[in-house]
Design a protein around this motif. Sequence first.
Motif, PDB file in Angstrom:
ATOM      1  N   ALA A  23       0.826  -1.004  -0.107  1.00 47.16           N
ATOM      2  CA  ALA A  23      -0.156   0.021  -0.042  1.00 47.16           C
ATOM      3  C   ALA A  23       0.726   1.132  -0.093  1.00 47.16           C
ATOM      4  CB  ALA A  23      -0.967   0.021   1.197  1.00 47.16           C
ATOM      5  N   LEU A  24       1.933   1.271   0.820  1.00 39.89           N
ATOM      6  CA  LEU A  24       2.776   2.296   0.865  1.00 39.89           C
ATOM      7  C   LEU A  24       3.437   2.499  -0.469  1.00 39.89           C
ATOM      8  CD1 LEU A  24       4.055   4.492   2.546  1.00 39.89           C
ATOM      9  CD2 LEU A  24       5.816   3.071   3.030  1.00 39.89           C
ATOM     10  N   LEU A  25       4.021   1.781  -1.050  1.00 40.03           N
ATOM     11  CA  LEU A  25       4.772   1.848  -2.440  1.00 40.03           C
ATOM     12  C   LEU A  25       3.686   2.492  -3.394  1.00 40.03           C
ATOM     13  CD1 LEU A  25       7.072  -1.174  -2.370  1.00 40.03           C
ATOM     14  CD2 LEU A  25       7.563   1.163  -1.872  1.00 40.03           C
ATOM     15  N   LYS A  26       2.586   1.960  -3.463  1.00 35.62           N
ATOM     16  CA  LYS A  26       1.663   2.181  -4.343  1.00 35.62           C
ATOM     17  C   LYS A  26       1.188   3.729  -4.163  1.00 35.62           C
ATOM     18  CE  LYS A  26      -2.796   1.154  -6.983  1.00 35.62           C
ATOM     19  NZ  LYS A  26      -3.723   0.206  -7.236  1.00 35.62           N
ATOM     20  N   GLN A  27       1.008   4.198  -2.852  1.00 34.87           N
ATOM     21  CA  GLN A  27       0.458   5.507  -2.620  1.00 34.87           C
ATOM     22  C   GLN A  27       1.758   6.343  -3.053  1.00 34.87           C
ATOM     23  OE1 GLN A  27       0.861   6.344   1.469  1.00 34.87           O
ATOM     24  NE2 GLN A  27      -0.851   7.987   1.342  1.00 34.87           N
ATOM     25  N   LYS A  28       2.938   6.139  -3.152  1.00 34.28           N
ATOM     26  CA  LYS A  28       3.982   6.945  -3.326  1.00 34.28           C
ATOM     27  C   LYS A  28       4.574   6.889  -4.647  1.00 34.28           C
ATOM     28  CE  LYS A  28       5.677   7.504   1.570  1.00 34.28           C
ATOM     29  NZ  LYS A  28       5.224   8.847   1.513  1.00 34.28           N
TER      30      LYS A  28
END
Length: 206
Positions: free
Chosen positions: A128-133
Motif C-alpha cells: 500500500a505504501l509503495l503504491k501510494q508513493k
Amino acid sequence: MAKKHYYVVWNGIEPGIYHSWDECEAQIKGVKQALYKSFGSLADAERAYSSSPYDYVGRKSKEECKTKELPATVIRNALAVDAACSGNPGQMEYRGVYIGTGEEIFHFGPMFGTNNIGEFLAIVHGLALLKQKGIEIPIYSDSRNALLWVKQKKCKTKLPRDNKSEELFGYIERAEKWLAQNNYSTTLLKWETDEWGEIPADFGRK
C-alpha cells in the motif's frame, strides 16, 4: 522517600508494565535478549509500551544495520519486511526496512497477535505504501505463509477472534479489503534466509 519507577517489558515472559523491579525482574530473568526499561511516570511507561522498544533501548543506526555483505543476487533497491512476536500469540510488531541503507521505513505495534499475521500485514503495508508513493521496487519477505496469504488475498490465521485480538482483526480486515480492491505491480520475493542470513528487517531477537 524514593521516587517510584515503572518498568516496561517489551520482550519477556509476560510483556507489560510493572510497578516494581522485582515484578520486572521476574519477567526478564533467563529471557534471551530481553527488552525492558524503567520510567519515572506511568504516562511515560504507557507511551513507551505502545511504541517500538528500539526508540528507548538503542535503535541501531543505518551504518550498524548494514550487517554482513549481501550476495550479488540480492536486490539492494528493495524493501524488506519482517515481524517479531514475544510469545506466539503475544505482543507482535512488524516493520519495513530499505535494504540499500538499512533505514526503517515503517513500524507497527506492539499489538496482541501472531508472527504470521504480522508478516502478512507487513507485506500489505509495504504494498500500500509503495503504491501510494508511486515507487516501483520489490518487497522481500522470509515468510512463505505470508506470501501465500497475500497471493490468496486472505489471512488464513487460526488465532481466535476475541477481546484480546479484536483490534488486530480490524487491521486484518482492512488489509484483506485493500488486496481485494487494489491491483499492484510490486514484485514479491522470498528472502532465502539459509543462503543470505537474516532478512534486513529482522528484529534480532532469536
